[in-house]
Scaffold this motif. Sequence first.
Motif, PDB file in Angstrom:
ATOM      1  N   VAL A 121       4.739  -3.664   1.488  1.00 16.32           N
ATOM      2  CA  VAL A 121       4.737  -3.576   0.020  1.00 16.32           C
ATOM      3  C   VAL A 121       3.404  -3.025  -0.471  1.00 16.32           C
ATOM      4  O   VAL A 121       3.356  -2.178  -1.362  1.00 16.32           O
ATOM      5  CB  VAL A 121       5.005  -4.962  -0.608  1.00 16.32           C
ATOM      6  N   LEU A 122       2.315  -3.520   0.146  1.00 17.41           N
ATOM      7  CA  LEU A 122       1.001  -3.066  -0.294  1.00 17.41           C
ATOM      8  C   LEU A 122       0.829  -1.569  -0.067  1.00 17.41           C
ATOM      9  O   LEU A 122       0.129  -0.908  -0.821  1.00 17.41           O
ATOM     10  CB  LEU A 122      -0.094  -3.850   0.435  1.00 17.41           C
ATOM     11  N   SER A 123       1.513  -1.034   0.963  1.00 21.81           N
ATOM     12  CA  SER A 123       1.416   0.417   1.162  1.00 21.81           C
ATOM     13  C   SER A 123       2.525   1.150   0.402  1.00 21.81           C
ATOM     14  O   SER A 123       2.781   2.321   0.616  1.00 21.81           O
ATOM     15  CB  SER A 123       1.461   0.745   2.653  1.00 21.81           C
ATOM     16  N   GLY A 124       3.210   0.428  -0.490  1.00 17.79           N
ATOM     17  CA  GLY A 124       4.173   1.077  -1.385  1.00 17.79           C
ATOM     18  C   GLY A 124       5.585   1.163  -0.823  1.00 17.79           C
ATOM     19  O   GLY A 124       6.466   1.773  -1.412  1.00 17.79           O
ATOM     20  N   ASP A 125       5.823   0.521   0.307  1.00 13.09           N
ATOM     21  CA  ASP A 125       7.159   0.596   0.909  1.00 13.09           C
ATOM     22  C   ASP A 125       7.859  -0.752   0.747  1.00 13.09           C
ATOM     23  O   ASP A 125       7.434  -1.752   1.326  1.00 13.09           O
ATOM     24  CB  ASP A 125       7.004   0.951   2.395  1.00 13.09           C
ATOM     25  N   PHE A 126       8.923  -0.776  -0.080  1.00 13.05           N
ATOM     26  CA  PHE A 126       9.607  -2.036  -0.335  1.00 13.05           C
ATOM     27  C   PHE A 126      10.703  -2.304   0.699  1.00 13.05           C
ATOM     28  O   PHE A 126      11.475  -3.225   0.557  1.00 13.05           O
ATOM     29  CB  PHE A 126      10.187  -2.058  -1.750  1.00 13.05           C
ATOM     30  N   GLY A 127      10.796  -1.437   1.708  1.00 14.15           N
ATOM     31  CA  GLY A 127      11.760  -1.668   2.776  1.00 14.15           C
ATOM     32  C   GLY A 127      13.138  -1.111   2.443  1.00 14.15           C
ATOM     33  O   GLY A 127      13.319  -0.412   1.436  1.00 14.15           O
TER      34      GLY A 127
END
Lengths: 313, 540
Positions: free
Chosen positions: A72-78
Motif C-alpha cells: 500500500v505504501l508503494s501505491g499498490d492496493f493489491g
Amino acid sequence: MISYILRRLAATIPVMLIVAVLVFLMLRLTPSDPAAIIAGDNATSEQILAIRAKLGLDQPIVTQFFTWLGRVLSGDFGNSFFFKKTVWELVSNRIEPTLSLSALTMVFAIAIAVPLGAIAAYRQGTLIDRVVMGFSVLGFSVPVFVIGYVLVYVFAINLGWFPVQGYQRLASGIGPWLQSLILPAVTLSVIYIALIARMTRTSMLDVLSEDYIRTARAKGQTEAKVLFRHALKNAAVPIVTVVGIGIALLIGGVVVTESVYSIPGLGRLTVDAVLARDFPVIQAIILLFSLVYVLINLIVDLSYTIFDPRIRH
Amino acid sequence: MSEPILQISNLSVDLPRNGDRSHAVEKVSFSVNAGEIVCVVGESGSGKSVTAHSVMGLLPKGQLTPTGGEILLEGENVLNASPGRLRALRGTRMSMIFQEPMTALNPVLTCGEQIDEVLQIHTDLALAVRKEKVLAIMEAVHLPDPARIYGAYPHQLSGGQRQRVMIAQALVLDPVLLIADEPTTALDVTTQAQILRLISEMQERRGTGVLFITHDFGVVADIADRVVVMEKGQVVEMGTTEAVLKRPQHSYTRMLIDAVPTLDPPSREENAAPIMLETAKLSKIYGTGGFFRKTGEVRAASEVDLKVRGGETLGIVGESGSGKSTVARCIARLVDPTSGSIRVGDLDVATMSERELRPHRRRCQIVFQDPYRSLNPRRSVGASIIEGPVNFGTPHKEAYAMARELMSLVGLSPDALDRYPHQFSGGQRQRICIARALAMRPEILIADEAVSALDVSVQTQVLELLEDVRRKFNLALLFITHDLRVAAQICDRIMVMKSGLVVEQGRTAELFAAPQHPYTKALFEAAPGRTFEFARTPSM
C-alpha cells in the motif's frame, strides 16, 4: 497557517495507520473464509487450501499485514480476490458516481437549506418560519426510501422527467449526467436540508440579536444585506460544522442510496465486496473513506478561519 | 436662533401589554440645536434609550411602537417616514454610536470595510475615492496608522480605537445629528476622557447636533450644553447644564446628583486588627505554552504584595488589563498563581492542591460584576444561596433557615427565596449575590466590580450594604473597581495597578490628597466631572 496545515496532515498518518490495523484485524478475525466462498460449495478442502495459499491467507496475520502495508505504501492496493482486476482499477472506476452523487446532494442541501434557515430566523414566529420548521421535522422523520420511491413514482414513472434508475457518466454529457442524478440527490438531500436549515435558523437567531446588526441598520443598510452580508457570515461557523458532519454521514449513506437507485458507485462496490469477503477491496475502500473523513475535518477547521478572522490556528 | 435640527414633541412609545407600565416613554418633548450637545440622563428603564432608538427608527419591531407625537429631523417627521426613506436618512442625516464598540462592530468584517459600507450604501463614489474618504475620516478621529487599521478586524484594536472606528463610521457622511448611546460607559476612564474630547471636537468642527445618552453625571458635567433628565419614561427636568446640576429642581434629579459618590474620601479610623489576608510576590503569567516554540508571555499580575486586616477594605483600582481581577481570582484560587504566596490566616493557599484547598474554599468568597450572569437563571435564589453551605455539610433545613436570615440582612423579603433571578432587579440580584457569598461565613469577601453594572441610586445602597456586612462580620474586604469615586467612598486603603504591576498604594485619604505616581495622577485627571461643583443636598 502553512505549518498548521502541514502538522494536521502529518497527524493523519497515525490515524490512517490505526484504521489500517483495525480494518485488517477485524476482517481476519471474522469467521468467514474468502477462499471457501471463491472455491464454491462443491470444492474439496485441498482446493480451498490451494486458493488460500494463492491469496496468501495461509501466512501468519502479522506477515500478511506487513506485506499488505508495504505494498500500500508503494501505491499498490493489491488484486481483488473476487473480480479479476486490481483493487485500484475497481475503486477508481467507482469514484466518479459516488463523488457526483455526494457533491450534488450537498450542493442542493446547502443552496436550499441556508436561505430557508436564514429567512425562517429573520421571520421568526411567522407562517414562513413555521412552514420551514415543519418541513424540517418532516425531513428528519420520513425514511429515505419512502422519499425515494415517492419521487420515483411521481417524477420518473408518472411524469417521465427522469430515469427510474441507473447512472450516466459525466463523459456522456452534463445533461444526461444531471438527469440521472437529480432524483437520488434530492432524495438524499432532504434530511440534510432539514438538518442544515435548523442549524442555520438557530445560529442566525443568535446573531440577529447582536449589537452589530443594529449598527448595520443604523447605517441605513437594506434588510437583505443586513441578513446576508452581516448576519450570515457571523452565523457560518456552526453551519459549516454541520455541513462537515453531513458530508461525513453522507458518505456512509450512499451505500444504501446507490443500491436503491442502482448507481455503480463505491457504495455498491462496498456491499459487493463485503458479501464476497473481498478483503483487499474492503480494506482499500475503508482506508479511502477514512482519509476523506480526515480531510473533510481539516477543510472544515480551515474554513472557520475564513468565516471568522478571530479564529487563528 | 434657527430652527432646531431635532425636535421631539409629545413622543409616546407603548410597552407590550404585560409590562409593568403601559408606556416606555410618555409625552417626551425636547430639542437639539445644531452644534449643541444635549445629554439625556436617567437610570435604567427611564426610557432614554427608547427615545434615541425611536429617532433612528430602530425600535424592536412588534415590541415597542411609537403611538403618539412627532420626531422632526430638520422639519421632517421620521415617525411617518417609509422604511426606504428612513434607511436613506440613517448614516447621512442622522447617525448613532453605541455603548459597547466590541459588539457594535461586526467581528468578521474589517474596520475599513465597515466604514466604507456607509459610503457604499449612500453614495455612488468609486472604490478609490471611497477609500480616500475612509482614510481621511480615520485620520480625523485620530486613529493611528489608518492604512493598517483599514485592514484590521475589530478584535485587533483597543476599546478606544474601536469606539473611534464607530465614530468615524457615524460621521463619514457629515450627519446633522449624532446620537451617542452611552458611548463611553464600557471604556476605561482615561479612554473615556479621550473619546469625550473627540466627540466635542468633531461636534464643534462640523457643527453636528449631539444627542448624548448617559447615566453618568460626571460625563454630563464635562460635555453637555443642556440636560434632559428622564424618569420612568417621562422628562422630569430640563435646562442648561449649569442650571440642572447646580440648581436641580426636581427631587429625582437631586436624588441622582446626591447619589454620585464624591471624590473626597470620608475620614476613616485606623485599623489595627490582625491581618487576615496577605500575599507576597504573587504573580500570574499567561501563555508560556506552544508546542514548537515559546509564544509570548503575558504578565497578568507581577509580584503583588498586599495585606488586608479583618474589618478593613482594600481597594484595587485600575483599568481593564491592569491585573486587578487576576489578583482577585488568584486569591480565591479560581486561577492558579504562577508564583508567590497567599496567606489566609496562618495557611498558604497559593500552592495547595484542589483537595487540600477544599476545606478552605469557604473562607474566601466573591461577588461578581454582573448580577444578571452570576446567578444560575434556572435555580431559585434559595437554592443558589444554600448550595455552598450544603456542600460543606450543613443540613438542608438549617441552611435554609440561615438563607432566610441572610435575605432580611441584605434587605430582601425572606419569602422571596423560592423566586428565580429574573424576577429581581439588578440591585436586588446583587444583594442576593452578597447573601450567597455570606452564606459561606467567609473571612474574606472579594467584590469584583460588584457595583459597576448598577444605577447610581442602587449603587449607593449596595455600597452601604457592603459596608454593613463588613463591619458586622469583621470581613477583610477586597474591593476591585475602575471607579475612583466609588473607591474613595468605601476603601480604607487603595492599591493602584497598571499592566500587572502595583504602581502605588496607600491610605485612601492620603492617596486622593497627593497621588505620587504619574499613572495615578492621570487616572484622577480623567475622572469625569472632576472639576465640577455639583449641588449636593447636605448629608445628614
